[in-house]
Design a protein around this motif. Structure first.
Motif, PDB file in Angstrom:
ATOM      1  N   ARG A 148       0.829  -1.204   0.000  1.00  0.00           N
ATOM      2  CA  ARG A 148       0.000   0.000   0.000  1.00  0.00           C
ATOM      3  C   ARG A 148       0.867   1.259   0.000  1.00  0.00           C
ATOM      4  N   SER A 149       1.926   1.243   0.794  1.00  0.00           N
ATOM      5  CA  SER A 149       2.812   2.407   0.825  1.00  0.00           C
ATOM      6  C   SER A 149       3.525   2.589  -0.508  1.00  0.00           C
ATOM      7  N   LEU A 150       3.858   1.488  -1.176  1.00  0.00           N
ATOM      8  CA  LEU A 150       4.512   1.581  -2.484  1.00  0.00           C
ATOM      9  C   LEU A 150       3.601   2.265  -3.495  1.00  0.00           C
ATOM     10  N   ARG A 151       2.331   1.885  -3.518  1.00  0.00           N
ATOM     11  CA  ARG A 151       1.388   2.521  -4.446  1.00  0.00           C
ATOM     12  C   ARG A 151       1.255   4.013  -4.142  1.00  0.00           C
ATOM     13  N   TYR A 152       1.233   4.341  -2.852  1.00  0.00           N
ATOM     14  CA  TYR A 152       1.124   5.741  -2.435  1.00  0.00           C
ATOM     15  C   TYR A 152       2.358   6.534  -2.877  1.00  0.00           C
ATOM     16  N   ILE A 153       3.534   5.983  -2.665  1.00  0.00           N
ATOM     17  CA  ILE A 153       4.779   6.646  -3.050  1.00  0.00           C
ATOM     18  C   ILE A 153       4.846   6.845  -4.555  1.00  0.00           C
ATOM     19  N   GLU A 154       4.412   5.848  -5.307  1.00  0.00           N
ATOM     20  CA  GLU A 154       4.408   5.966  -6.772  1.00  0.00           C
ATOM     21  C   GLU A 154       3.539   7.143  -7.218  1.00  0.00           C
ATOM     22  N   ARG A 155       2.399   7.317  -6.547  1.00  0.00           N
ATOM     23  CA  ARG A 155       1.525   8.442  -6.897  1.00  0.00           C
ATOM     24  C   ARG A 155       2.167   9.765  -6.535  1.00  0.00           C
ATOM     25  N   CYS A 156       2.783   9.831  -5.362  1.00  0.00           N
ATOM     26  CA  CYS A 156       3.411  11.082  -4.924  1.00  0.00           C
ATOM     27  C   CYS A 156       4.537  11.492  -5.868  1.00  0.00           C
ATOM     28  N   ILE A 157       5.428  10.555  -6.174  1.00  0.00           N
ATOM     29  CA  ILE A 157       6.563  10.873  -7.038  1.00  0.00           C
ATOM     30  C   ILE A 157       6.096  11.167  -8.461  1.00  0.00           C
ATOM     31  N   GLY A 158       5.075  10.441  -8.910  1.00  0.00           N
ATOM     32  CA  GLY A 158       4.599  10.620 -10.273  1.00  0.00           C
ATOM     33  C   GLY A 158       3.858  11.918 -10.502  1.00  0.00           C
ATOM     34  N   ALA A 159       3.206  12.461  -9.453  1.00  0.00           N
ATOM     35  CA  ALA A 159       2.341  13.621  -9.635  1.00  0.00           C
ATOM     36  C   ALA A 159       2.864  14.909  -9.008  1.00  0.00           C
ATOM     37  N   LEU A 160       3.754  14.793  -8.019  1.00  0.00           N
ATOM     38  CA  LEU A 160       4.188  15.961  -7.247  1.00  0.00           C
ATOM     39  C   LEU A 160       5.705  16.144  -7.333  1.00  0.00           C
TER      40      LEU A 160
END
Length: 302
Positions: free
Chosen positions: A193-205
């Motif tokens: 779950r944290s990996l998916r969250y990190i992927e979104r953060c790095i990909g969008a922000l």
């Protein structure tokens, strides 16, 4: 509660929240991202409009499909009258108390109402705090809607002096392909779950790093959906070499150029990190960072 989904209303709220910084920073930063593409599909609720007392940021319903995903099931609150928190949270279907979730804010006075509302729903609450660190620029931040991320190629040209001093190191954008590396070294991560969250953060922000001689990141930093800077880490080989400080200074410069709000939270007992952040131009704010992690009875961890 009223859902604000009009761009003019959201800009007016953004400008209004600027007058309550630093206490409003969690919500202010969230509204910033909502006004700039809303990459995390968040929505804004107010108790009344245009005069309001409470603002709640939450993910849209389609985002909160995993009852155990406390990285996504996050509510961020700012209130001009924290004593009314319990009344609002108990009487409205604002929070899905059947999920494991987090409520974040920068006002300790929200706690009593949150705990009382959770208790009425048979939900266990764990409260954690941290030191909030900000810069003088953030306190004076221009509440305009003209800021934009832009491209790193346009705004992050290598500094000639820096390049001469560290020829084998390169500052740049942290690529989403390194999400696993970040996840493996994040104290609150190390799971799917944290990996998916990190992927979104790095990909969008905005996220930055220092690439070492081998071409891999040796220090990095990211941003979350509320504009909080975090997950900062430097690999053991390069600690105490100034690489993290260099990343922080360049990253901060980029955010200021783009008028992107930012702030940092550090555990009070982590004196080393606090000193490092202060050396980068931050100081302790007049309020603290607060998080209330809520567990329904059937999801309470052992």
């Amino acid at each position: 509660m009223i859902l604000l989904d009009n761009s003019e209303q959201l800009l007016a709220l953004f400008e209004s929240l600027a007058r309550s910084i630093p206490e409003s920073l969690k919500v202010y930063g969230s509204v910033y991202h909502i006004n700039h593409g809303n990459p995390f599909n968040m929505e804004v609720l107010v108790d009344s409009w245009p005069e309001y007392q409470m603002v709640i940021i939450r993910p849209q319903k389609q985002e909160m499909t995993d009852d155990m995903d406390s990285y996504t099931n996050v509510y961020r609150i700012f209130s001009k009258d924290p004593q009314k928190t319990q009344e609002v949270l108990k009487n409205c279907e604002i929070i899905n108390w059947k999920q494991r979730l987090q409520i974040q804010g920068l006002q300790e006075s929200l706690g009593e109402g949150i705990k009382a509302a959770a208790f009425s729903k048979s939900v266990k609450v764990e409260h954690s705090t941290a030191v909030l660190l900000v810069t003088e620029d953030i306190l004076k931040l221009n509440a305009s809607n003209k800021s934009k991320f832009g491209s790193w190629a346009e705004t992050c040209h290598p500094d000639d002096d820096f390049e001469r001093e560290t020829p084998n190191f390169k500052y740049g954008q942290l690529d989403v392909s390194y999400s696993g590396l970040v996840n493996d070294n994040w104290k609150l991560g190390k799971n799917e779950r944290s990996l998916r969250y990190i992927e979104r953060c790095i990909g969008a922000l905005p996220a930055a790093c220092m690439l070492g001689p081998e071409g891999a990141p040796v220090a990095w930093i990211t941003m979350d959906p509320s504009c909080e800077v975090g997950m900062a880490y430097s690999v053991e080989k390069y600690r105490k070499t100034g690489k993290m400080a260099q990343v922080m200074v360049r990253y901060k410069k980029y955010l200021l150029q783009k008028n992107i709000p930012f702030y940092i939270s550090v555990l009070e007992e982590n004196e080393r990190s606090r000193s490092s952040v202060k050396a980068a131009g931050f100081f302790e704010a007049s309020c603290e960072w607060h998080q209330w992690t809520c567990y329904p009875q059937n999801l309470v961890p052992f």
